[in-house]
Design a protein around this motif. Structure first.
Motif, short mmCIF file in Angstrom:
data_model
loop_
_atom_site.label_atom_id
_atom_site.label_comp_id
_atom_site.label_asym_id
_atom_site.label_seq_id
_atom_site.Cartn_x
_atom_site.Cartn_y
_atom_site.Cartn_z
N MET A 1 0.82 -1.19 0.00
CA MET A 1 0.00 0.00 0.00
C MET A 1 0.87 1.26 0.00
N LYS A 2 2.00 1.20 0.69
CA LYS A 2 2.89 2.35 0.75
C LYS A 2 3.43 2.70 -0.64
N ASN A 3 3.75 1.69 -1.43
CA ASN A 3 4.28 1.93 -2.77
C ASN A 3 3.24 2.54 -3.70
N THR A 4 1.98 2.22 -3.49
CA THR A 4 0.91 2.76 -4.33
C THR A 4 0.86 4.29 -4.21
N GLY A 5 0.99 4.79 -2.99
CA GLY A 5 0.97 6.24 -2.78
C GLY A 5 2.14 6.92 -3.48
N VAL A 7 3.72 5.80 -6.13
CA VAL A 7 3.48 5.72 -7.57
C VAL A 7 2.49 6.81 -8.01
N ILE A 8 1.42 6.98 -7.25
CA ILE A 8 0.41 7.98 -7.60
C ILE A 8 1.00 9.38 -7.52
N SER A 10 4.11 10.23 -7.83
CA SER A 10 5.07 10.37 -8.94
C SER A 10 4.34 10.63 -10.25
N LYS A 51 -9.39 13.80 -4.34
CA LYS A 51 -9.07 12.39 -4.18
C LYS A 51 -8.70 12.07 -2.73
#
Length: 69
Positions: A1-5, A7-8, A10, A51
């Motif tokens: 979940m941390k990587n998703t934030g 990526v978004i 970026s 969002k």
């Protein structure tokens, strides 16, 4: 979940930078360009805020459901 934030964030940052660079290479006056960049950044910030509010609402909803059980 941390990587998703990450990526978004970026992706949004890249979109803003790409849009700003595109505007810098188009022929127009400095005042017009500054206004366009300001408007673009304002619009993108508003979208991100929407969002974030949406995600906060979903998190609160999920938290309430967990507390009920």
């Amino acid at each position: 979940m941390k990587n998703t934030g990450i990526v978004i964030a970026s992706l949004v940052g890249g979109m803003i930078i790409g849009s700003a660079l595109t505007m810098l290479f188009t022929p127009q006056s400095g005042a017009e360009l500054r206004k366009q960049i300001k408007d673009l950044i304002g619009d993108e910030v508003d979208k991100v805020r929407e969002k974030v509010d949406e995600v906060r609402g979903k998190v609160e909803e999920a938290r309430c459901k967990c507390e009920e059980k």
